[in-house]
Design a protein around this motif. Structure first.
Motif, PDB file in Angstrom:
ATOM      1  N   GLY A   1       1.027  -1.126   0.052  1.00 29.23           N
ATOM      2  CA  GLY A   1      -0.266   0.085  -0.154  1.00 29.23           C
ATOM      3  C   GLY A   1       0.680   1.332  -0.108  1.00 29.23           C
ATOM      4  N   TRP A   2       1.420   1.070   0.581  1.00 29.26           N
ATOM      5  CA  TRP A   2       2.850   2.577   0.721  1.00 29.26           C
ATOM      6  C   TRP A   2       3.598   2.219  -1.041  1.00 29.26           C
ATOM      7  N   VAL A   3       3.688   1.513  -1.312  1.00 31.46           N
ATOM      8  CA  VAL A   3       4.209   1.957  -2.136  1.00 31.46           C
ATOM      9  C   VAL A   3       2.937   2.216  -3.997  1.00 31.46           C
ATOM     10  N   ILE A   4       2.120   1.559  -3.890  1.00 25.72           N
ATOM     11  CA  ILE A   4       1.135   2.609  -4.592  1.00 25.72           C
ATOM     12  C   ILE A   4       0.662   3.764  -3.840  1.00 25.72           C
ATOM     13  N   LEU A   5       0.974   4.120  -2.499  1.00 24.67           N
ATOM     14  CA  LEU A   5       0.811   5.416  -2.642  1.00 24.67           C
ATOM     15  C   LEU A   5       1.348   6.379  -2.348  1.00 24.67           C
ATOM     16  N   VAL A   6       2.504   5.811  -2.703  1.00 24.36           N
ATOM     17  CA  VAL A   6       3.919   6.913  -3.201  1.00 24.36           C
ATOM     18  C   VAL A   6       4.244   7.382  -4.779  1.00 24.36           C
ATOM     19  N   TRP A   7       3.465   6.250  -5.310  1.00 22.64           N
ATOM     20  CA  TRP A   7       3.895   5.665  -6.493  1.00 22.64           C
ATOM     21  C   TRP A   7       2.197   7.188  -7.129  1.00 22.64           C
TER      22      TRP A   7
ATOM     23  N   VAL B   1       4.193  13.211   9.120  1.00 22.08           N
ATOM     24  CA  VAL B   1       5.837  13.070   8.593  1.00 22.08           C
ATOM     25  C   VAL B   1       5.867  13.512   7.376  1.00 22.08           C
ATOM     26  N   TRP B   2       5.106  12.523   6.440  1.00 26.31           N
ATOM     27  CA  TRP B   2       4.970  13.393   4.807  1.00 26.31           C
ATOM     28  C   TRP B   2       4.048  14.401   4.337  1.00 26.31           C
ATOM     29  N   GLY B   3       3.198  14.186   5.695  1.00 29.58           N
ATOM     30  CA  GLY B   3       2.263  15.394   4.856  1.00 29.58           C
ATOM     31  C   GLY B   3       3.468  16.949   5.211  1.00 29.58           C
ATOM     32  N   ALA B   4       4.452  16.636   6.737  1.00 32.08           N
ATOM     33  CA  ALA B   4       4.888  17.874   6.686  1.00 32.08           C
ATOM     34  C   ALA B   4       5.689  18.058   6.456  1.00 32.08           C
ATOM     35  N   ALA B   5       6.835  17.476   4.923  1.00 32.26           N
ATOM     36  CA  ALA B   5       7.295  17.493   4.334  1.00 32.26           C
ATOM     37  C   ALA B   5       6.942  18.194   3.641  1.00 32.26           C
ATOM     38  N   THR B   6       5.893  17.916   2.764  1.00 26.25           N
ATOM     39  CA  THR B   6       5.331  18.617   1.962  1.00 26.25           C
ATOM     40  C   THR B   6       4.330  19.678   2.117  1.00 26.25           C
ATOM     41  N   GLY B   7       4.661  20.149   3.080  1.00 25.99           N
ATOM     42  CA  GLY B   7       3.946  21.023   3.593  1.00 25.99           C
ATOM     43  C   GLY B   7       2.187  21.335   3.739  1.00 25.99           C
ATOM     44  N   ASP B   8       1.638  20.347   3.823  1.00 26.53           N
ATOM     45  CA  ASP B   8       0.404  19.699   3.811  1.00 26.53           C
ATOM     46  C   ASP B   8      -0.195  19.055   4.349  1.00 26.53           C
ATOM     47  N   ALA B   9       0.641  19.030   5.997  1.00 28.63           N
ATOM     48  CA  ALA B   9      -0.015  18.031   7.001  1.00 28.63           C
ATOM     49  C   ALA B   9      -0.929  18.543   7.710  1.00 28.63           C
TER      50      ALA B   9
END
Length: 364
Positions: A75-81, A119-127
């Motif tokens: 699921g994480w792989v698909i989400l990253v894609w 963490v991913w949302g914070a890194a992309t600025g849309d947490a």
């Protein structure tokens, strides 16, 4: 085994329906990705999650954990894609995790997933924009976990009831064996001794009158033993008030009626217990079928029983032939049966059945 297969079938059908309903979401998940590729990936991932539950559910947790971890990783792989705007993709794996793993692993894997998304949302600025999605994912996972826990609890209760029934059957068999041994053991031993004595007298050409006396005693002993067996069988067939109280509690609970029942019958005259058991059985049966009651109260005295409900009163035909049958049983123990209106701390006019044995109840 049939219940397990039925549950697996329901899981497959439910998952297939959800998978079909989710296909439009996959087509809209990433407009910059080719739909011809997104749809097969979504379908394969849905099928993998769907097949995992019935395939691994009955196996030990040591095998379930790597399967669930693999689905979550996929699921994480698909989400990253697809991109961070599609965290709902992880819900597929989290639902499988909630359905198959113990609570510790459900909390651990769900917590790690939520933390990773934050963490991913914070890194992309849309947490903050991802918070509603995270709440939705956590809520759905919690609901599935609760449902899975309820299913497992119901299964354990069903197994416990089956074990109780088996133990009750075993105890009853032991009781029957013990009673038959007590009843027939001495009688048949004496019969064998006297029959052997009569045979020896006849074999030796002894006094025929003595042999006839022994045979007569054998006949009398056999007749007494037969009477004892019949009495014991009649006792087994007799309605027991303690058993009927337990059955009444279960019957009333099954139809949502609040039951106020006595916990013991020790103070009741033993001669009345069978008759009162019939009264309780018939009355509760009619409450369940016809009364539309919310509450039932049973009161026991040494020589009387009173059953009151807050149902529809005394409609015509509520008891039918049962009332006359109960009256006959009460007359057999020198008692009487009466009925009338009754209240249970409410405004609805209910119904009361009052039975007493012997000389009791004269003041009612």
């Amino acid at each position: 085994m049939a219940r397990t297969e039925e549950r697996h079938l329901l899981v497959r059908l439910g998952g297939a329906l959800l998978g079909v309903l989710a296909l439009p979401g996959w087509t809209l998940a990433a407009p910059d990705r080719p739909i011809a590729l997104v749809l097969p990936v979504g379908a394969l991932y849905t099928v993998a999650c769907l097949v995992a539950i019935p395939s691994v559910m009955e196996r030990r947790p040591a095998l379930r954990l790597p399967v669930c971890a693999g689905l979550l990783a996929a699921g994480w792989v698909i989400l990253v894609w697809l991109g961070p705007q599609n965290p709902w993709v992880l819900l597929y794996a989290l639902v499988v995790i909630a359905a198959m793993l113990p609570l510790f692993w459900v909390l651990a894997l769900t917590g790690v997933t939520m933390l990773g998304l934050l963490v991913w949302g914070a890194a992309t600025g849309d947490a903050f924009a991802r918070v509603p999605d995270l709440i939705m994912i956590a809520s759905v996972t919690a609901v599935v976990g609760l449902l899975a826990s309820l299913v497992e609890t119901n299964a354990e209760l069903r197994r416990a009831r089956e074990q109780v029934a088996e133990l009750a059957t075993a105890r009853e068999r032991e009781r029957v064996a013990r009673d038959l041994h007590d009843i027939l053991g001495h009688s048949l031993t004496t019969v064998a001794v006297k029959a052997g004595l009569a045979r020896r007298v006849l074999d030796k050409g002894g006094d025929p009158e003595m042999a006839s006396t022994q045979i007569g005693e054998v006949e009398e002993l056999a007749r007494r033993a037969l009477d004892d067996v019949r009495a014991t069988i009649d006792d087994y067939r007799e309605v027991r008030l303690s058993v009927e109280l337990s059955n009444a509690a279960e019957a009333l609970r099954s139809v949502g009626v609040d039951a106020d029942l006595p916990r013991a019958v020790d103070d009741l005259d033993p001669a009345l217990r069978s008759a009162f058991g019939y009264v309780l059985r018939e009355t509760v049966t009619n409450v369940v079928r016809h009364a539309h009651a919310d509450r039932v109260r049973v009161r026991l005295g040494r020589d009387h029983i009173e059953i009151t409900d807050d149902g529809d009163g005394h409609p015509e035909g509520r008891f039918g032939n049962g009332l006359s049958g109960l009256s006959e049983r009460m007359r057999a123990v020198d008692g009487r049966l009466s009925t009338g209106p009754g209240l249970l701390d409410g405004d609805r006019e209910g119904f009361t059945v009052y039975a007493y044995g012997g000389r009791a109840g004269g003041s009612r």
